[in-house]
Enzyme design. Sequence first.
Site, short mmCIF file in Angstrom:
data_model
loop_
_atom_site.label_atom_id
_atom_site.label_comp_id
_atom_site.label_asym_id
_atom_site.label_seq_id
_atom_site.Cartn_x
_atom_site.Cartn_y
_atom_site.Cartn_z
N CYS A 9 -6.17 1.41 6.54
CA CYS A 9 -5.56 0.63 5.53
C CYS A 9 -5.59 -0.97 6.03
O CYS A 9 -5.54 -1.23 7.20
CB CYS A 9 -4.20 1.03 5.41
N CYS A 42 -7.01 -39.75 19.26
CA CYS A 42 -5.66 -39.25 19.18
C CYS A 42 -4.45 -40.31 19.57
O CYS A 42 -4.73 -41.02 20.65
CB CYS A 42 -5.39 -37.96 20.02
N CYS A 55 -2.77 -38.91 23.29
CA CYS A 55 -3.41 -38.89 24.57
C CYS A 55 -4.77 -39.66 24.54
O CYS A 55 -5.50 -39.67 25.58
CB CYS A 55 -3.75 -37.31 24.95
N CYS A 109 -14.95 -35.87 17.65
CA CYS A 109 -15.59 -35.84 16.32
C CYS A 109 -14.79 -35.03 15.47
O CYS A 109 -14.62 -33.76 15.80
CB CYS A 109 -17.08 -35.18 16.60
N HIS A 150 -20.06 -38.19 18.77
CA HIS A 150 -21.60 -38.20 19.22
C HIS A 150 -22.38 -39.08 18.23
O HIS A 150 -23.55 -38.87 17.85
CB HIS A 150 -21.94 -36.73 19.33
N CYS A 161 -24.78 -51.34 35.65
CA CYS A 161 -25.62 -52.30 34.84
C CYS A 161 -27.18 -51.54 35.41
O CYS A 161 -27.30 -51.41 36.46
CB CYS A 161 -25.49 -53.77 35.37
N CYS A 181 0.90 -1.26 0.02
CA CYS A 181 -0.10 -0.06 -0.09
C CYS A 181 0.78 1.33 0.13
O CYS A 181 0.32 2.38 -0.13
CB CYS A 181 -0.89 -0.05 1.31
N CYS A 205 -2.35 -31.41 24.65
CA CYS A 205 -1.89 -32.11 23.74
C CYS A 205 -1.52 -31.31 22.24
O CYS A 205 -2.41 -30.49 22.24
CB CYS A 205 -2.88 -33.29 23.35
ZN LIG Z 1 -1.26 0.69 4.33
ZN LIG Z 2 -19.39 -33.31 15.44
ZN LIG Z 3 -4.31 -35.86 21.87
#
Ligand SMILES: [Zn+2]
Ligand SMILES: [Zn+2]
Ligand SMILES: [Zn+2]
Lengths: 484, 151
Positions: free
Chosen positions: A179, A240, A243, A248, A256, A301, A147, A224
């Site tokens: 800017c 993983c 760990c 998900c 889930h 149970c 710029c 981790c």
């Molecule tokens: Zn600039």
């Molecule tokens: Zn999910």
């Molecule tokens: Zn991990």
Amino acid sequence: MEESMTTSQGGESDMECSDNEFYDYYNSNDDIDIEQIDPRNIDPEYFEYNCLLEEQVDRLLNETVETLSNNLQIPPSLAKVLLHSNQWNINEVTKKFNDNSTQTLIAARIEPDAPPSSLLLTRLSSYVYCSVCATLQHFENFHNLSCAHMFCNECWTMHFEVQINQGISTGIACMARDCIVLAPEDFVLKHLQRPNMREKYQQFSFQDYVKSHPFLRFCPGPNCSIVVHSKDIKAKRATCNQCKTIFCFKCGCDYHAPTDCHVIKKWLTKCADDSETANYISAHTKDCPKCHICIEKNGGCNHMQCYNCKHDFCWMCLGDWKSHGSEYYECSRYRENPNIAHESVHAQAREALKKYLHYYERWENHSKSLKLEEQTLEKLRSRINQNVMSGLGTWIDWQYLFTAANLLAKCRYTLQYTYPYAYYMEGGSRKELFEYQQAQLEAEIENLSWKIERAETTNRGDLENQMDIAEKRRTTLLKDFLDE
Amino acid sequence: MASLPRRIIKETQRLMQEPVPGISAVPDDSNARYFHVIVTGPEDSPFEGGLFKLELFLPEDYPMSAPKVRFITKIYHPNIDRLGRICLDILKDKWSPALQIRTVLLSIQALLSAPNPDDPLANDVAELWKVNESEAIRNAKEWTRRYAMDN
Ligand SMILES: [Zn+2]
Ligand SMILES: [Zn+2]
Ligand SMILES: [Zn+2]
Ligand SMILES: [Zn+2]
Ligand SMILES: [Zn+2]
Ligand SMILES: [Zn+2]
């Protein structure tokens, strides 16, 4: 059991050649590419992914940057800004750039949207005025982005340090008013001398790059640094390898299935909002439905046996356990009042609460059972230890029990997540099928739990048979209801 | 105390030599980073006739970080809360080191002329400003009379 830790060998990766070299880094065994049955047809949770270390992620990103830099003949630091602002989609950036390079550079905030007006180079001899520190300095002390806004090096350094201390890295803009041109990595690093600032900057931008990359996810495990990589952006289970956190891949939250990312978020928010209402049900004791003696639940149970009268009953609905094993098992299902639309607003509200509590109670109960079953496993472990020490079998002989306990946890986990799914499901034949399969799964899980708690007296073949049935029920349900 | 950056000295000199019309900003005797500010309520605004006291403080990393500004005089305005904090983009994420005390004060003056109830800081005030503007303006005039005049 650990089916998901495969590396990509299928036909898919051959089509996207850009990352192929990358896969070679961690492909330990070079199997021959044989035509195989799609594993997704057998295992609904099948998921191809890799756990990467920071260096591996760096390498992956840098290779993409270098490729783009070569393709478009632009400096690597600009290629990086381009990729970062285009979800690292190299094909799309290349296409956009070839169509209209100016517009692409403006959109990525590499260049200003209006060409720099009358260059601010009205300098008196070789001296320039820096408007930020209000000093006149030799023009060699000045730098500017595309710029053309010139500021002295000292001011750039201070600007970058203040921004980095606020956690900003890839988003640092020029100092001029209004800017929005971004400072690319090499420009920032050129002005940072202090090692801890350079390190911070690189750490923050690394996080930005991973977060903007659709194929990468940080492991959500505490402390981790593993990054999971997959080209399959789906709500699948990633574990993983460091760990052992399970999450998900799509949303990064607790796994889930069969519920989808959007629904589970809605459910968890609802549970948090309604926690007051739901609190009263989290009781640890209930009365035996036959002799009314107080019974404490100390195992996972839900098939309970009264220690006093030996009556077998269900912890959830307090019904006779005998009916739970049959085809007509209906403990998990909520029977809605068919005439509710004609009832008063008050009655409808009560019904809505009743319905929610039905699902919430079961969701919560399975979550508790999971924890209690962990304790059961601990007890089992010490008993097996004693057995082995006193010559009753070897470690290998008892190993199957741990396998069984792991499988139980996996099944119950899925079962827990079937409840939010059912809660938001519309009535109809598909819901009926779902609830039927859910009930079947639940019955087999409780049988498995019952047998594991009595492991030493259950025979091994019987237990293994039960494991097989429970897992089959689980995969059947997921095959039918886990959306792609 | 560290010596005062040239930039602050320059800005202060200019503020004294060519003050912004309707605004006075005087550095504190004991702290050159702290300014006593008085803004005159703009004409044709509900704040007309009022004198509003503000404090302005230049943090250690000024001008890399924005000045901290707060109304001391109570004011009925949708973008200024009970504590006198101001909702103004250039004081937050839109700050640029090239901006100055002067530009900040001008922006605050402009905010008094044109309240923006769609980006509120004081929710109850903004709400009234949207549903019943004439009543909100009456309140603002009343507060100006009560808190920003004759003292
Ligand atoms: Zn600039
Ligand atoms: Zn999910
Ligand atoms: Zn991990
Ligand atoms: Zn400077
Ligand atoms: Zn009993
Ligand atoms: Zn039941």
